[in-house]
Design an enzyme around this catalytic site. Structure first.
Site, PDB file in Angstrom:
ATOM      1  N   ARG A 175       0.773  -1.253   0.133  1.00 24.74           N
ATOM      2  CA  ARG A 175      -0.144  -0.022  -0.028  1.00 24.74           C
ATOM      3  C   ARG A 175       0.826   1.221  -0.180  1.00 24.74           C
ATOM      4  O   ARG A 175       0.599   2.220  -0.843  1.00 24.74           O
ATOM      5  CB  ARG A 175      -1.071  -0.254   1.235  1.00 24.74           C
ATOM      6  CG  ARG A 175      -1.683   1.376   1.752  1.00 24.74           C
ATOM      7  CD  ARG A 175      -2.783   1.275   2.101  1.00 24.74           C
ATOM      8  NE  ARG A 175      -3.496   0.120   1.505  1.00 24.74           N
ATOM      9  CZ  ARG A 175      -4.122  -0.480   2.453  1.00 24.74           C
ATOM     10  NH1 ARG A 175      -4.195  -0.655   3.617  1.00 24.74           N
ATOM     11  NH2 ARG A 175      -4.981  -1.657   1.713  1.00 24.74           N
ATOM     12  N   TYR A 176       1.987   1.332   0.811  1.00 24.64           N
ATOM     13  CA  TYR A 176       2.830   2.486   0.986  1.00 24.64           C
ATOM     14  C   TYR A 176       4.089   2.209   0.224  1.00 24.64           C
ATOM     15  O   TYR A 176       4.273   1.154   0.147  1.00 24.64           O
ATOM     16  CB  TYR A 176       3.177   2.682   2.361  1.00 24.64           C
ATOM     17  CG  TYR A 176       1.956   2.637   3.361  1.00 24.64           C
ATOM     18  CD1 TYR A 176       1.113   3.794   3.419  1.00 24.64           C
ATOM     19  CD2 TYR A 176       1.548   1.614   4.281  1.00 24.64           C
ATOM     20  CE1 TYR A 176      -0.014   4.102   4.287  1.00 24.64           C
ATOM     21  CE2 TYR A 176       0.305   1.808   4.923  1.00 24.64           C
ATOM     22  CZ  TYR A 176      -0.195   2.907   5.267  1.00 24.64           C
ATOM     23  OH  TYR A 176      -1.324   3.245   5.910  1.00 24.64           O
ATOM     24  N   ARG A 203       7.118   0.009   2.204  1.00 27.49           N
ATOM     25  CA  ARG A 203       7.195  -1.025   2.854  1.00 27.49           C
ATOM     26  C   ARG A 203       5.795  -1.975   2.491  1.00 27.49           C
ATOM     27  O   ARG A 203       4.902  -1.347   2.039  1.00 27.49           O
ATOM     28  CB  ARG A 203       6.647  -0.560   4.463  1.00 27.49           C
ATOM     29  CG  ARG A 203       5.553   0.492   4.633  1.00 27.49           C
ATOM     30  CD  ARG A 203       5.949   1.232   5.713  1.00 27.49           C
ATOM     31  NE  ARG A 203       5.093   2.253   6.175  1.00 27.49           N
ATOM     32  CZ  ARG A 203       4.653   3.254   5.682  1.00 27.49           C
ATOM     33  NH1 ARG A 203       5.275   3.816   4.476  1.00 27.49           N
ATOM     34  NH2 ARG A 203       3.692   3.935   6.207  1.00 27.49           N
ATOM     35  N   CYS A 243      -3.693 -18.213  14.773  1.00 25.00           N
ATOM     36  CA  CYS A 243      -3.518 -17.092  15.881  1.00 25.00           C
ATOM     37  C   CYS A 243      -3.343 -18.103  16.964  1.00 25.00           C
ATOM     38  O   CYS A 243      -3.873 -19.394  16.863  1.00 25.00           O
ATOM     39  CB  CYS A 243      -4.392 -16.175  15.957  1.00 25.00           C
ATOM     40  SG  CYS A 243      -4.342 -14.890  14.930  1.00 25.00           S
ATOM     41  N   CYS A 270      -8.886 -13.042  18.604  1.00 31.35           N
ATOM     42  CA  CYS A 270      -9.474 -11.799  19.269  1.00 31.35           C
ATOM     43  C   CYS A 270     -10.759 -11.541  18.486  1.00 31.35           C
ATOM     44  O   CYS A 270     -10.843 -11.414  17.254  1.00 31.35           O
ATOM     45  CB  CYS A 270      -8.512 -10.607  18.823  1.00 31.35           C
ATOM     46  SG  CYS A 270      -7.033 -10.650  19.417  1.00 31.35           S
ATOM     47  N   CYS A 313     -11.150  -8.989  15.752  1.00 32.94           N
ATOM     48  CA  CYS A 313      -9.906  -9.254  14.778  1.00 32.94           C
ATOM     49  C   CYS A 313     -10.528  -8.193  13.319  1.00 32.94           C
ATOM     50  O   CYS A 313     -11.553  -8.147  13.002  1.00 32.94           O
ATOM     51  CB  CYS A 313      -9.963 -10.595  14.296  1.00 32.94           C
ATOM     52  SG  CYS A 313      -8.663 -10.723  13.062  1.00 32.94           S
ATOM     53  N   ARG A 343      -9.008  -8.793  10.600  1.00 31.63           N
ATOM     54  CA  ARG A 343      -8.935  -9.828   9.323  1.00 31.63           C
ATOM     55  C   ARG A 343      -9.931 -11.081   9.695  1.00 31.63           C
ATOM     56  O   ARG A 343      -9.319 -12.112   9.437  1.00 31.63           O
ATOM     57  CB  ARG A 343      -7.547 -10.221   9.176  1.00 31.63           C
ATOM     58  CG  ARG A 343      -6.749  -9.136   8.819  1.00 31.63           C
ATOM     59  CD  ARG A 343      -5.506  -9.423   8.301  1.00 31.63           C
ATOM     60  NE  ARG A 343      -4.451  -8.471   8.063  1.00 31.63           N
ATOM     61  CZ  ARG A 343      -3.586  -7.934   8.612  1.00 31.63           C
ATOM     62  NH1 ARG A 343      -2.913  -8.696   9.711  1.00 31.63           N
ATOM     63  NH2 ARG A 343      -2.925  -6.900   8.734  1.00 31.63           N
ATOM     64  N   ASP A 380     -11.806  -1.134  13.139  1.00 31.91           N
ATOM     65  CA  ASP A 380     -11.961  -0.873  11.681  1.00 31.91           C
ATOM     66  C   ASP A 380     -13.486  -1.340  11.602  1.00 31.91           C
ATOM     67  O   ASP A 380     -14.466  -1.892  12.442  1.00 31.91           O
ATOM     68  CB  ASP A 380     -11.253  -2.025  11.153  1.00 31.91           C
ATOM     69  CG  ASP A 380      -9.746  -1.443  10.819  1.00 31.91           C
ATOM     70  OD1 ASP A 380      -9.724  -0.394  10.830  1.00 31.91           O
ATOM     71  OD2 ASP A 380      -9.019  -2.485  10.928  1.00 31.91           O
ATOM     72  N   ASP A 438      -7.443   3.893  10.510  1.00 33.63           N
ATOM     73  CA  ASP A 438      -7.019   3.124   9.110  1.00 33.63           C
ATOM     74  C   ASP A 438      -8.310   3.266   8.180  1.00 33.63           C
ATOM     75  O   ASP A 438      -9.285   2.676   8.595  1.00 33.63           O
ATOM     76  CB  ASP A 438      -6.608   1.436   9.288  1.00 33.63           C
ATOM     77  CG  ASP A 438      -5.646   1.038   8.514  1.00 33.63           C
ATOM     78  OD1 ASP A 438      -5.488   1.600   7.371  1.00 33.63           O
ATOM     79  OD2 ASP A 438      -5.130   0.391   8.818  1.00 33.63           O
ATOM     80  N   LYS A 466      -3.445   4.577   7.014  1.00 33.78           N
ATOM     81  CA  LYS A 466      -3.578   5.050   8.268  1.00 33.78           C
ATOM     82  C   LYS A 466      -3.479   6.564   8.419  1.00 33.78           C
ATOM     83  O   LYS A 466      -2.302   7.077   7.579  1.00 33.78           O
ATOM     84  CB  LYS A 466      -2.530   4.416   9.091  1.00 33.78           C
ATOM     85  CG  LYS A 466      -2.702   2.936   9.277  1.00 33.78           C
ATOM     86  CD  LYS A 466      -1.700   2.343  10.068  1.00 33.78           C
ATOM     87  CE  LYS A 466      -1.867   0.865  10.056  1.00 33.78           C
ATOM     88  NZ  LYS A 466      -1.271   0.215   8.807  1.00 33.78           N
TER      89      LYS A 466
HETATM   90  C1  LIG Z   1      -0.150  -0.670   8.692  1.00 43.72           C
HETATM   91  C2  LIG Z   1       0.464  -0.927   7.571  1.00 43.72           C
HETATM   92  C3  LIG Z   1       1.780  -0.744   7.175  1.00 43.72           C
HETATM   93  C4  LIG Z   1       2.831  -0.240   8.203  1.00 43.72           C
HETATM   94  O1  LIG Z   1       2.289   1.252   8.603  1.00 43.72           O
HETATM   95  P1  LIG Z   1       3.343   2.051   9.518  1.00 43.72           P
HETATM   96  O2  LIG Z   1       2.624   3.504   9.652  1.00 43.72           O
HETATM   97  O3  LIG Z   1       4.572   1.936   8.989  1.00 43.72           O
HETATM   98  O4  LIG Z   1       3.427   1.277  10.688  1.00 43.72           O
HETATM   99  C5  LIG Z   1       2.175  -1.244   6.044  1.00 43.72           C
HETATM  100  N1  LIG Z   1       1.247  -1.684   4.923  1.00 43.72           N
HETATM  101  C6  LIG Z   1      -0.142  -2.056   5.279  1.00 43.72           C
HETATM  102  C7  LIG Z   1      -0.726  -2.602   4.187  1.00 43.72           C
HETATM  103  C8  LIG Z   1      -0.399  -1.465   6.535  1.00 43.72           C
HETATM  104  O5  LIG Z   1      -1.835  -1.733   7.051  1.00 43.72           O
END
Ligand SMILES: *Cc1c(COP(=O)(O)O)cnc(C)c1O
Length: 429
Positions: free
Chosen positions: A133-134, A137, A146, A150, A153, A155, A314, A351, A358
Site C-alpha cells: 500500500r505504501y 513497505r 493465531c 481476538c 479481529c 482480518r 475498523d 485506518d 492510516k
Molecule cells: C499498517 C500498515 C503498514 C505499516 O504502517 P506503519 O505506519 O509504517 O506502521 C504497512 N502496510 C500496510 C498494508 C499496513 O496496513
C-alpha cells in the site's frame, strides 16, 4: 429457568440474558498439568479451548451465552490458550480477557457500514498474502493461525480459516515480490500470528528476506506475549537475533493482560536485543477510558515496550459492538498528551476504509495563526504564542548528498500525494 426459555429470550434480545450469580471457584481445569507442559507453547496451542463445554469449565456461562458461542463458531473460530483463559474472571462477563476471547451475540449483527475487507488488503495485493500500500513497505500475512482469536479481529475474513501457515511456495512468491521491488525497505510479517509458526519455518522466511540487500528492517506483529507468552523462548530469541534489525510489535489492549508472566516474556525479547512496541485497538467496553489507557501505556513503558499506535476499530464484519466514536479516541489523547510521559503515548490512527491507509488523529493544539505568529493552547488549556522568523527561506544546499542521490535514482519523478504538490509547480493533484 429451563434451557428453552433462555434460548427464546436470546432470540428476542440478548441483553436480557440473565447474568449468573457468582459461583464458588471450582478447581482449575488445569490443576493436574505439569509446569513443564504449561510452559510449553506447543502444549498451550494443542490444548486451546475450542468448545462451549471446555469453556464452561473455566467461566460460568448462561445457557444463552452457550448458544451464542456455538453460533459464532461459524464465523471466526474460538480458540483460547489455557494461559489466557486462566486470566478470565469466572463470574464477570465484562472481564476484558473474556471480551477479547469469547464470542458474543452482537458478532452475528452486521451493520450496513461493515465490510469483509475494509482496508482493501486483498485488493491492494499483487501476490496472495502480500499487501503493498505504501511506497517503501509491505505487509506479509504468513499464516492465518493465531494463538488466540481476538473477537475484534480486523482480518476476520481470513483469520483462523485453516488455522495453519501458508504454503512454502506462497512464502517464496511473496519473498520474490520483495526481491523485485527495490523500493521496499521495510517488511512487516503478520497474519494470523507469525509466532504460531515453528521457529524453523519462520526462520526460512526471515533468512530469505534478510538476504535481500534493500530490505533494511523486518517487523513482526504478534500477540503472543499477551495471549501465549510461553512462545517467547530462548531459542526463538536466539534465532531472531540473527536477522537484526527486527522490530516486534505486540498487542496488549488492557492492563489486566500485563501479568508477571507476560512481562517476563517482554523482558526476554528486550534483553535479547529486540525492539518491542505495542499496537492496541480502542474497544468499547474494554478500554474506552482514558484512565485504563493511561495505566496500560505507563505499564508498557515500565516493561520497556513503547506504545506505538492506538487504532480506531475498523469496519470489519460483526465487530460493530466494539466500535467507539472517533471523539472518544481524541478525548483519550487529550488525557494523555502533556499529562504523562511522551514515550507512553501512542499515535492514534484511523485506518481508512477502502484502503486509504492510516491517518493520525490528534486533539487540536494550534488554534490560530497570524502574520508570523502561531497561537497554541497547551494540555492545561493555557494559550501561548510562537513568533516565527522574519525572512525565512529554506536554504537547501544544492550539493547535499541526499538530494543528489535522489535525483540520480530518479526518485523525484515518483513523488506522490501532497509531497508532490508541495515539491512541484503543480497546483492540483
Ligand atoms: C499498517 C500498515 C503498514 C505499516 O504502517 P506503519 O505506519 O509504517 O506502521 C504497512 N502496510 C500496510 C498494508 C499496513 O496496513
Amino acid at each position: 429457568m429451563s434451557d428453552n426459555i433462555v434460548a427464546e429470550e436470546v432470540h428476542v434480545d440478548g441483553a436480557q440474558d440473565a447474568i449468573p450469580s457468582p459461583e464458588e471457584e471450582p478447581p482449575s481445569p488445569w490443576a493436574g498439568v505439569s509446569r513443564q507442559d504449561w510452559e510449553d507453547w506447543r502444549w498451550q496451542l494443542a490444548n486451546r479451548i475450542k468448545t462451549v463445554d471446555q469453556l464452561s469449565r473455566v467461566v460460568s456461562l448462561t445457557e444463552g451465552e452457550k448458544e451464542i458461542i456455538s453460533h459464532s463458531l461459524n464465523t471466526l473460530r474460538m480458540a483460547i490458550t489455557p494461559y489466557y483463559a486462566s486470566l478470565m474472571d469466572r463470574n464477570d462477563p465484562q472481564c476484558p480477557i473474556r471480551l477479547r476471547a469469547i464470542p458474543s451475540m452482537p458478532e452475528i449483527h452486521i451493520s450496513h457500514e461493515d465490510m469483509a475487507d475494509p482496508l482493501h488488503e486483498d485488493v491492494d495485493s499483487p501476490v496472495p498474502g502480500l499487501t503493498h500500500r505504501y511506497p517503501d513497505r509491505v505487509l506479509m500475512l504468513l499464516s492465518d493461525q493465531c494463538a488466540m482469536y481476538c473477537r475484534h479481529c480486523t482480518r476476520r475474513r481470513l483469520a483462523g480459516e485453516t488455522d495453519q501457515p501458508r504454503t512454502q511456495s506462497n512464502f517464496d512468491a511473496m519473498v520474490e515480490y520483495v526481491r523485485q521491488h527495490p523500493g521496499v525497505r521495510d517488511v512487516i510479517l503478520s497474519g494470523g500470528d507469525p509466532l504460531t509458526m515453528s521457529t524453523e519455518r519462520l526462520e526460512y522466511v526471515l533468512a530469505k528476506l534478510h538476504a535481500i540487500p534493500h530490505v533494511e528492517v523486518i517487523r513482526i506483529g504478534t500477540a503472543t506475549p499477551a495471549v501465549m507468552p510461553q512462545r517467547i523462548t530462548d531459542d526463538l530469541v536466539a534465532m531472531l537475533k540473527k536477522y537484526q534489525p527486527i522490530w516486534i510489535n505486540t498487542h496488549f489492549n488492557h492492563p489486566k493482560e500485563l501479568t508477571p508472566r507476560a512481562v517476563e516474556a517482554l523482558a526476554k525479547l528486550v534483553d535479547g536485543g529486540l525492539v518491542v512496541s505495542n499496537q492496541n485497538v480502542l474497544l468499547r467496553g474494554v478500554n474506552d477510558c482514558p484512565y485504563i489507557m493511561k495505566e496500560l501505556f505507563q505499564r508498557l513503558m515500565q516493561a520497556r515496550v513503547r506504545p506505538y499506535k492506538m487504532y480506531q476499530c475498523d469496519l470489519s464484519m460483526g465487530i460493530g459492538h466494539f466500535r467507539t466514536t472517533v471523539a472518544k479516541g481524541i478525548e483519550i489523547m487529550e488525557h494523555l498528551i502533556g499529562h504523562t510521559s511522551g514515550l507512553a503515548i501512542p499515535q492514534y490512527v484511523v485506518d481508512l476504509p477502502g484502503g486509504g491507509g492510516k491517518v493520525p488523529v490528534d486533539p487540536r493544539y494550534m488554534i490560530s495563526q497570524g502574520e508570523r505568529v502561531v497561537i497554541f493552547r497547551n494540555y492545561a488549556g493555557k494559550i501561548f504564542k510562537y513568533v516565527e522568523p522574519e525572512d525565512y527561506r529554506s536554504q537547501c544546499p544544492t550539493h547535499c548528498r541526499i538530494c543528489q542521490e535522489r535525483k540520480a535514482r530518479g526518485l523525484d519523478a515518483e513523488k506522490i500525494g501532497l509531497e508532490r504538490l508541495l515539491d512541484t509547480d503543480e497546483i492540483m493533484l
